[in-house]
Design an enzyme around this catalytic site. Sequence first.
Site, PDB file in Angstrom:
ATOM      1  N   ARG A 124       0.871  -1.188  -0.008  1.00 21.59           N
ATOM      2  CA  ARG A 124       0.004   0.065  -0.037  1.00 21.59           C
ATOM      3  C   ARG A 124       0.801   1.276   0.171  1.00 21.59           C
ATOM      4  NH1 ARG A 124      -3.453  -2.828   4.043  1.00 21.59           N
ATOM      5  NH2 ARG A 124      -4.981  -4.081   2.836  1.00 21.59           N
ATOM      6  N   LYS A 146       1.994  11.306 -11.422  1.00 23.10           N
ATOM      7  CA  LYS A 146       0.993  10.126 -12.152  1.00 23.10           C
ATOM      8  C   LYS A 146       1.732   8.922 -12.550  1.00 23.10           C
ATOM      9  CE  LYS A 146      -2.321  12.852 -14.617  1.00 23.10           C
ATOM     10  NZ  LYS A 146      -2.839  13.502 -16.016  1.00 23.10           N
ATOM     11  N   GLU A 188       7.113  17.837 -25.713  1.00 26.71           N
ATOM     12  CA  GLU A 188       6.461  17.920 -24.184  1.00 26.71           C
ATOM     13  C   GLU A 188       7.018  19.330 -23.737  1.00 26.71           C
ATOM     14  OE1 GLU A 188       4.027  16.168 -23.260  1.00 26.71           O
ATOM     15  OE2 GLU A 188       4.418  14.061 -22.988  1.00 26.71           O
ATOM     16  N   LYS A 230       5.020  22.964 -14.668  1.00 26.67           N
ATOM     17  CA  LYS A 230       4.337  21.535 -14.259  1.00 26.67           C
ATOM     18  C   LYS A 230       4.187  21.832 -12.778  1.00 26.67           C
ATOM     19  CE  LYS A 230       3.622  16.908 -14.721  1.00 26.67           C
ATOM     20  NZ  LYS A 230       3.522  15.678 -15.513  1.00 26.67           N
ATOM     21  N   GLU A 240      -6.027  16.488 -10.699  1.00 26.55           N
ATOM     22  CA  GLU A 240      -6.658  16.729 -12.184  1.00 26.55           C
ATOM     23  C   GLU A 240      -8.231  16.683 -12.086  1.00 26.55           C
ATOM     24  OE1 GLU A 240      -4.869  14.924 -15.547  1.00 26.55           O
ATOM     25  OE2 GLU A 240      -6.736  14.993 -16.610  1.00 26.55           O
ATOM     26  N   ARG A 244      -5.360  20.775 -14.156  1.00 21.55           N
ATOM     27  CA  ARG A 244      -4.110  19.924 -14.764  1.00 21.55           C
ATOM     28  C   ARG A 244      -4.394  19.361 -15.840  1.00 21.55           C
ATOM     29  NH1 ARG A 244      -0.494  15.372 -11.331  1.00 21.55           N
ATOM     30  NH2 ARG A 244       0.704  14.797 -13.004  1.00 21.55           N
ATOM     31  N   ASN A 248      -2.400  17.979 -20.930  1.00 20.26           N
ATOM     32  CA  ASN A 248      -2.615  16.683 -21.934  1.00 20.26           C
ATOM     33  C   ASN A 248      -2.968  17.599 -23.266  1.00 20.26           C
ATOM     34  OD1 ASN A 248      -2.706  14.356 -20.564  1.00 20.26           O
ATOM     35  ND2 ASN A 248      -4.410  14.922 -19.357  1.00 20.26           N
ATOM     36  N   HIS A 251      -2.712  15.317 -26.465  1.00 17.96           N
ATOM     37  CA  HIS A 251      -2.599  13.823 -25.787  1.00 17.96           C
ATOM     38  C   HIS A 251      -3.718  13.010 -26.449  1.00 17.96           C
ATOM     39  CE1 HIS A 251       0.911  15.326 -23.644  1.00 17.96           C
ATOM     40  NE2 HIS A 251       1.025  14.241 -23.197  1.00 17.96           N
ATOM     41  N   HIS A 255      -2.528   9.738 -27.669  1.00 17.72           N
ATOM     42  CA  HIS A 255      -2.788   8.432 -27.238  1.00 17.72           C
ATOM     43  C   HIS A 255      -3.553   7.614 -28.124  1.00 17.72           C
ATOM     44  CE1 HIS A 255      -2.557   9.935 -22.741  1.00 17.72           C
ATOM     45  NE2 HIS A 255      -1.332   9.708 -23.307  1.00 17.72           N
ATOM     46  N   HIS A 268       6.025   7.891 -27.684  1.00 17.01           N
ATOM     47  CA  HIS A 268       4.967   8.946 -27.307  1.00 17.01           C
ATOM     48  C   HIS A 268       5.214  10.331 -27.407  1.00 17.01           C
ATOM     49  CE1 HIS A 268       2.286  10.605 -23.915  1.00 17.01           C
ATOM     50  NE2 HIS A 268       3.210  11.313 -23.357  1.00 17.01           N
TER      51      HIS A 268
HETATM   52  P1  NAD Z   1      10.980   5.675 -22.596  1.00 16.36           P
HETATM   53  O1  NAD Z   1      10.906   5.661 -21.176  1.00 16.36           O
HETATM   54  O2  NAD Z   1      10.675   4.489 -23.556  1.00 16.36           O
HETATM   55  O3  NAD Z   1      12.540   6.109 -23.108  1.00 16.36           O
HETATM   56  C1  NAD Z   1      12.916   6.278 -24.302  1.00 16.36           C
HETATM   57  C2  NAD Z   1      13.970   5.338 -24.909  1.00 16.36           C
HETATM   58  O4  NAD Z   1      15.306   5.949 -24.436  1.00 16.36           O
HETATM   59  C3  NAD Z   1      14.083   3.863 -24.241  1.00 16.36           C
HETATM   60  O5  NAD Z   1      14.375   3.090 -25.252  1.00 16.36           O
HETATM   61  C4  NAD Z   1      15.236   4.129 -23.050  1.00 16.36           C
HETATM   62  O6  NAD Z   1      15.705   2.777 -22.613  1.00 16.36           O
HETATM   63  C5  NAD Z   1      16.169   4.626 -23.726  1.00 16.36           C
HETATM   64  N1  NAD Z   1      16.926   5.693 -22.691  1.00 16.36           N
HETATM   65  C6  NAD Z   1      16.372   6.099 -21.910  1.00 16.36           C
HETATM   66  N2  NAD Z   1      17.253   7.057 -21.081  1.00 16.36           N
HETATM   67  C7  NAD Z   1      18.331   6.651 -21.810  1.00 16.36           C
HETATM   68  C8  NAD Z   1      19.751   7.631 -21.887  1.00 16.36           C
HETATM   69  N3  NAD Z   1      20.005   8.381 -20.969  1.00 16.36           N
HETATM   70  N4  NAD Z   1      20.343   6.960 -22.874  1.00 16.36           N
HETATM   71  C9  NAD Z   1      20.063   6.148 -23.704  1.00 16.36           C
HETATM   72  N5  NAD Z   1      18.877   5.683 -23.771  1.00 16.36           N
HETATM   73  C10 NAD Z   1      18.192   6.087 -22.941  1.00 16.36           C
HETATM   74  O7  NAD Z   1      10.153   6.954 -23.167  1.00 16.36           O
HETATM   75  P2  NAD Z   1       9.951   8.240 -22.717  1.00 16.36           P
HETATM   76  O8  NAD Z   1       9.792   9.130 -23.808  1.00 16.36           O
HETATM   77  O9  NAD Z   1      11.130   8.783 -21.626  1.00 16.36           O
HETATM   78  O10 NAD Z   1       8.725   8.432 -21.681  1.00 16.36           O
HETATM   79  C11 NAD Z   1       7.475   8.015 -22.442  1.00 16.36           C
HETATM   80  C12 NAD Z   1       6.513   7.377 -21.450  1.00 16.36           C
HETATM   81  O11 NAD Z   1       6.264   8.382 -20.566  1.00 16.36           O
HETATM   82  C13 NAD Z   1       5.174   6.882 -22.038  1.00 16.36           C
HETATM   83  O12 NAD Z   1       4.783   5.726 -21.441  1.00 16.36           O
HETATM   84  C14 NAD Z   1       4.141   8.154 -21.656  1.00 16.36           C
HETATM   85  O13 NAD Z   1       2.880   7.491 -21.489  1.00 16.36           O
HETATM   86  C15 NAD Z   1       4.804   8.498 -20.051  1.00 16.36           C
HETATM   87  N6  NAD Z   1       4.631   9.902 -19.650  1.00 16.36           N
HETATM   88  C16 NAD Z   1       4.193   9.813 -18.526  1.00 16.36           C
HETATM   89  C17 NAD Z   1       3.969  11.028 -17.841  1.00 16.36           C
HETATM   90  C18 NAD Z   1       3.519  11.267 -16.385  1.00 16.36           C
HETATM   91  O14 NAD Z   1       2.935  12.352 -15.821  1.00 16.36           O
HETATM   92  N7  NAD Z   1       3.606  10.170 -15.827  1.00 16.36           N
HETATM   93  C19 NAD Z   1       3.962  12.285 -18.578  1.00 16.36           C
HETATM   94  C20 NAD Z   1       4.570  12.221 -19.809  1.00 16.36           C
HETATM   95  C21 NAD Z   1       4.756  11.017 -20.498  1.00 16.36           C
HETATM   96  N1  GLY Z   2       1.553  14.584 -18.459  1.00 17.36           N
HETATM   97  C1  GLY Z   2       0.160  14.900 -17.880  1.00 17.36           C
HETATM   98  C2  GLY Z   2       0.139  15.180 -16.303  1.00 17.36           C
HETATM   99  O1  GLY Z   2       1.186  14.896 -15.722  1.00 17.36           O
HETATM  100  O2  GLY Z   2      -0.899  15.656 -15.921  1.00 17.36           O
END
Ligand code: NAD
Ligand code: GLY
Length: 364
Positions: A124, A146, A188, A230, A240, A244, A248, A251, A255, A268
Amino acid sequence: MAFTDTVKIQLPDDRAYEIRIGAGLLDAPASWHGLPKASAAVIVSNETVAPLYAERLRRQLEPLYPRVDLVTLPDGEQHKDWACLDRICDHLLREALDRKTVLFALGGGVIGDMTGFAAAIYMRGVPFVQVPTTLLAQVDSSVGGKTAINHPLGKNMLGAFYQPQRVIADLATLDSLPDRELRAGLAEVIKYGPIADPGFLCWIEDNLDALLARDKAVLGYAVRRSCEIKADVVGADEREQGLRAILNFGHTIGHAIEAGLGYGVWLHGEAVACGMVLAADLSERMGLMPTGFVERLRRLIERAGLPVQPPKLGGERYLQLMRVDKKAEAGEIRFVLIEALGRAGLHAVPDAVIVQTLSAHGAA
Ligand code: NAD
Ligand code: GLY
């Protein structure tokens, strides 16, 4: 170390935390001091990032925790699923790690979102720290709490709001990031301009070449300003209930592109970039923005090397995918639209108008 910036995210109930931004933070002992004490730390990373950075993080954590484990997951958006979440939980349970165990998410948004979700549900809730290593994760996903995994029927559909203890964004880790991933992160960054700060949009337009060339000072400013925006939004509306949602922008269609093509086909950030062009088009079509806004945003996104042409999934398929968007209510699809440069809001858009936009971009 070149410099360190700190952005604070203000939250009630002692949950405020710091986002530290700088080049060289991973190897700086001060980055890791003052975190919750525990008998174990678990680094969660993937098979690409772990070989690059996990041992360096382990060296910093070993003086602080009697035990430091590493869980290495497969790489890719298609692995942001139950099976990988289970692998984190399996390790924690198999090793009988207690509820004070601190998780460290070392990687991009995929690792950050999954580790955060595991931290939210294990016993939890256990503390976790975000160590984002992609631009996208440093400017967005590691901040704000998130956490989620994907479902085949919808992106990020299973998750929780759960805040980290701290975010350590080491700009030097971006040196190893592939160009395509850097560009995806810029999507972003660009997002924050139209939704919150017209001056920042101009700054990005002026500094795009330096960002693409990975100038550290310029990247550092982009990360800091993005995190400030942010942090303000999340501080005002953590769960949200309203504001918030502006984060998006782009998005809803983004998405749909990710889920429609299959996770991982488009990154993404690429899907969000294209989604912003279409959301800008909707903002014009709904009479909120004057003609010229779409073109300005499209030009910037194109200069950043990001896609502006959506895949042709068909109008009906797009509508079906967007009806499971989290912002949809009673089957009505709602978009974040730009109301004036620097101001955005949620708007229900009639299906016919959505299809006009999709058709105008060759996607219907
Ligand atoms: P990712 O985590 O897949 O990373 C992108 C690629 O880069 C991967 O292949 C990873 O292994 C590689 N990588 C990471 N760091 C590296 C480095 N320093 N050197 C070499 N390679 C590296 O993708 P992302 O773009 O970081 O994140 C996308 C994800 O984030 C999506 O799932 C999206 O839904 C999520 N997201 C979440 C939020 C949130 O608020 N929680 C906001 C935006 C996006
Ligand atoms: N990336 C959207 C949020 O964090 O709300």
